[in-house]
Scaffold this motif. Structure first.
Motif, mmCIF file in Angstrom:
data_model
loop_
_atom_site.group_PDB
_atom_site.id
_atom_site.type_symbol
_atom_site.label_atom_id
_atom_site.label_comp_id
_atom_site.label_asym_id
_atom_site.label_seq_id
_atom_site.Cartn_x
_atom_site.Cartn_y
_atom_site.Cartn_z
ATOM 1 N N GLY A 1 0.812 -1.225 0.000
ATOM 2 C CA GLY A 1 0.000 0.000 0.000
ATOM 3 C C GLY A 1 0.834 1.259 0.000
ATOM 4 O O GLY A 1 0.300 2.353 -0.136
ATOM 5 N N SER A 2 2.161 1.115 0.159
ATOM 6 C CA SER A 2 2.971 2.339 0.200
ATOM 7 C C SER A 2 3.037 3.004 -1.175
ATOM 8 O O SER A 2 3.003 4.228 -1.281
ATOM 9 C CB SER A 2 4.374 2.055 0.744
ATOM 10 N N ALA A 3 3.096 2.200 -2.241
ATOM 11 C CA ALA A 3 3.104 2.792 -3.586
ATOM 12 C C ALA A 3 1.775 3.486 -3.866
ATOM 13 O O ALA A 3 1.751 4.621 -4.354
ATOM 14 C CB ALA A 3 3.369 1.719 -4.632
ATOM 15 N N SER A 4 0.660 2.831 -3.515
ATOM 16 C CA SER A 4 -0.632 3.462 -3.802
ATOM 17 C C SER A 4 -0.826 4.739 -2.995
ATOM 18 O O SER A 4 -1.383 5.708 -3.499
ATOM 19 C CB SER A 4 -1.805 2.496 -3.599
ATOM 20 N N SER A 5 -0.340 4.747 -1.740
ATOM 21 C CA SER A 5 -0.453 5.971 -0.942
ATOM 22 C C SER A 5 0.356 7.110 -1.557
ATOM 23 O O SER A 5 -0.089 8.253 -1.582
ATOM 24 C CB SER A 5 0.031 5.726 0.484
ATOM 25 N N SER A 6 1.551 6.756 -2.055
ATOM 26 C CA SER A 6 2.409 7.779 -2.652
ATOM 27 C C SER A 6 1.791 8.317 -3.955
ATOM 28 O O SER A 6 1.777 9.527 -4.189
ATOM 29 C CB SER A 6 3.785 7.169 -2.924
ATOM 30 N N VAL A 7 1.257 7.406 -4.766
ATOM 31 C CA VAL A 7 0.611 7.839 -6.016
ATOM 32 C C VAL A 7 -0.614 8.710 -5.702
ATOM 33 O O VAL A 7 -0.880 9.709 -6.369
ATOM 34 C CB VAL A 7 0.207 6.611 -6.872
ATOM 35 N N LYS A 8 -1.314 8.346 -4.640
ATOM 36 C CA LYS A 8 -2.495 9.118 -4.254
ATOM 37 C C LYS A 8 -2.118 10.559 -3.919
ATOM 38 O O LYS A 8 -2.766 11.500 -4.384
ATOM 39 C CB LYS A 8 -3.161 8.451 -3.039
#
Lengths: 446, 137
Positions: free
Chosen positions: B16-23
């Motif tokens: 989920g760290s990539a999705s949080s960063s993209v968000k």
């Protein structure tokens, strides 16, 4: 065009020493220091009050109505939340407190939590109706509603579109009094608030046109007035029209799990603004599933932790629970305020309209420009020391980089960059000191 | 703009760290919150897929004003029957993975639901390449 957002949190520039405690505690990075004084970005502020909590000089204060404003009205209603009563030691009876409120000038006292009687059923109906937008996020805490609008715009549809107990209570009581023949413009309803966000939500409401509340009085200032009177009291208790003996779930509605325990399905209660942010991030990613109802409160220990309460949050909770136990033994004294009979009248008022998102995260409204700014800010960030010292007057190196690309700061605000510029003979020491003075004021460089 | 992220198989704590960063990036770029939400949900599912099934993977995010394209390339067991894997509720996740609350078999179906275009290629014993696109206007 949207109406400007009113904020109850203000900075007293005489008292502010530009210490930056507030800047570092703001969950939406809304505060910067300039000229030795903190300033709040009105678009980003959600009125949570974290800044006021850490201010060492009480320069951050919560604007309230003058007490004497109540006398503009012929009929003056004190709308009190349970946490107000919870501040007082147990040996002081609620009837005593209400009696003093009358002595101080209020003609009526009405308890906010009585509205929960109709709100709880509305929550159940809402849960039945909106099965697709899960989890439903409670609309109770105005700081959380604002947090979602600003920082989690994709979650605005999930906010429960139901009004707060205070506004429902005010609407009901106003109607009840006008039905008794009182004139609407002669009725002033004053909400006794434990927090700044409530004031903002009354003056700039979300989801309704206008609040039914006429004014706001801060919990701590009224507590002082009332407690003083009680201490000097002769013992005579004047007649109280609606004595309290709320003895059940309603009284606990504003505390942790007050709502979530009553809602249907799998529910969860989060308190504390940083806990809420962490959890809402997960909700937004759909990392958490299967939760039906989410209670989110900005203050630790919910409204008992409101920044305007005079008493410690844990003592307030303990005292309220004891009051319930005591009231439970005399449930026969409980008199309904008649709010249930007004259920149909209140139905349209309980429903909220649309809650718009107003994302304040963007670097530019135009995406191409935003992309360019992002590239620039990433480049700038690499030059910055990433120690988030705050000496530039911004809360982090990242925040400074974004301020620079938005045109609100320059690279030379960073003291590390300044040293480099001095070494390269690009600026002299006087210029560097001048920059520091611009940020931190004359106090900083003597 | 391009962003790259690395994903380690079995590292559920950081899923989920990539999705949080993209968000965060999409919010700063003023992308419509509803589209952002879809992309982030799809990316999170895809990220968890790598964590749950593969050994390691790379995520490449390409953003333009017209569209966002995300490609996830992993080294892993690959998918034997893609059609079957697309069916809601079908899962090959181990009991351990399910115990952690993942592996409900909604992953690929959920990604398809939240994206405008989706392409998946897989070689058994080697790995999977999943690519999806969301249009911004």
């Amino acid at each position: 065009m949207d109406k400007p957002f009113y904020h109850a949190l203000k900075i007293d520039e005489e008292l502010c020493i530009g210490c930056s405690h507030c800047m570092n505690s703001c969950p939406t990075e809304a505060i910067r220091v300039w000229n030795g004084i903190a300033s709040i970005d009105e678009d980003k502020c959600i009125d949570c009050g974290e800044c006021a909590k850490v201010c060492p000089t009480t320069a951050i204060y919560v604007e309230e109505d003058y007490f004497d404003n109540i006398f503009k009205y012929r009929y003056r209603v004190a709308l009190i939340p349970s946490v107000f009563v919870g501040q007082f030691p147990e040996n002081i009876k609620a009837s005593q407190i209400y009696s003093v409120l009358h002595k101080l000038g209020f003609t009526h006292v009405y308890e906010v939590e009585r509205a929960v009687e109709v709100l709880r059923e509305a929550v159940w109906d809402y849960q039945k109706e909106y099965v697709d937008e899960y989890p439903i996020i409670s609309s109770f805490c105005p700081a959380i509603v604002r947090l979602i609008q600003v920082k989690f715009p994709s979650l605005v549809d999930q906010i429960m579109k139901l009004n707060t107990p205070s506004d429902i209570a005010a609407t009901f009581y106003r109607k009840k009094l006008t039905d008794q023949g009182l004139r609407d413009n002669e009725i002033g309803i004053f909400y006794i608030t434990p927090c700044a966000a409530k004031i903002a939500s009354i003056i700039s409401p979300v989801g309704i046109e206008e609040s039914a509340v006429s004014g706001v009085i801060n919990s701590n200032s009224l507590y002082n007035r009332v407690y003083r009177e009680i201490k000097n009291e002769t013992g005579d208790i004047c007649a109280v029209p609606e004595p309290t003996v709320i003895h059940d779930y309603k009284l606990l509605w504003s505390l942790n799990r007050g709502e979530s325990r009553q809602a249907h399905g799998r529910t969860l209660a989060i308190d504390g603004i940083y806990n809420a942010i962490e959890f809402l991030e997960m909700v937004e990613n759909e990392e958490v599933t299967g939760i039906d109802f989410l209670e989110c409160r900005a203050c630790s220990q919910s409204c008992a932790g409101g920044i305007l309460n005079a008493e410690n949050r844990f003592l307030i909770i303990e005292r309220l629970k004891k009051r319930i136990e005591r009231n439970n033994q005399k449930t026969s004294d409980y008199k309904s305020s008649g709010i249930r009979e007004y259920k149909d009248f209140l139905a349209s008022r309980i429903k909220l309209g649309d809650i718009p998102s107003r994302s304040m995260m963007m670097l530019d409204a135009d995406m191409l420009k935003a992309m360019q700014k992002m590239k620039n800010s990433q480049k700038i960030e690499k030059e910055l020391p990433s120690i988030d010292c705050g000496a530039c007057g911004a809360p982090s190196c990242k925040a400074l980089a974004e301020d620079i690309v938005k045109g609100n700061a320059t690279l030379s605000h960073c003291i590390f960059i300044q040293n480099k510029l001095i070494k390269n003979n690009e600026i002299n020491l006087d210029t560097a000191l001048g920059i520091i003075r611009n940020i931190w004021g004359n106090r900083s460089v003597k | 703009m391009e962003f790259e992220y690395k994903v380690e198989g079995g590292d559920f704590t950081n899923a989920g760290s990539a999705s949080s960063s993209v968000k965060k990036t999409l919010k700063k770029l003023n992308v419509d919150p509803k589209i952002t939400r879809k992309i982030v949900v799809a990316l999170y599912e895809a990220e968890v897929n790598i964590v749950a099934h593969a050994y390691r993977g790379d995520i490449l995010v390409k953003i333009s004003p017209e569209q966002i394209n995300i490609t996830l390339t992993d080294e892993g067991p690959g998918i034997e029957n893609i059609e079957q894997a697309m069916v809601e509720g079908y899962s090959t996740a181990s009991a351990k993975v399910r115990e952690m609350g993942f592996g409900a078999g909604m992953g690929l179906a959920n990604i398809k639901k939240n994206t405008d275009q989706m392409n998946i290629q897989s070689e058994v014993g080697k790995g999977t390449v999943l690519s999806f696109t969301n249009f911004l206007s």
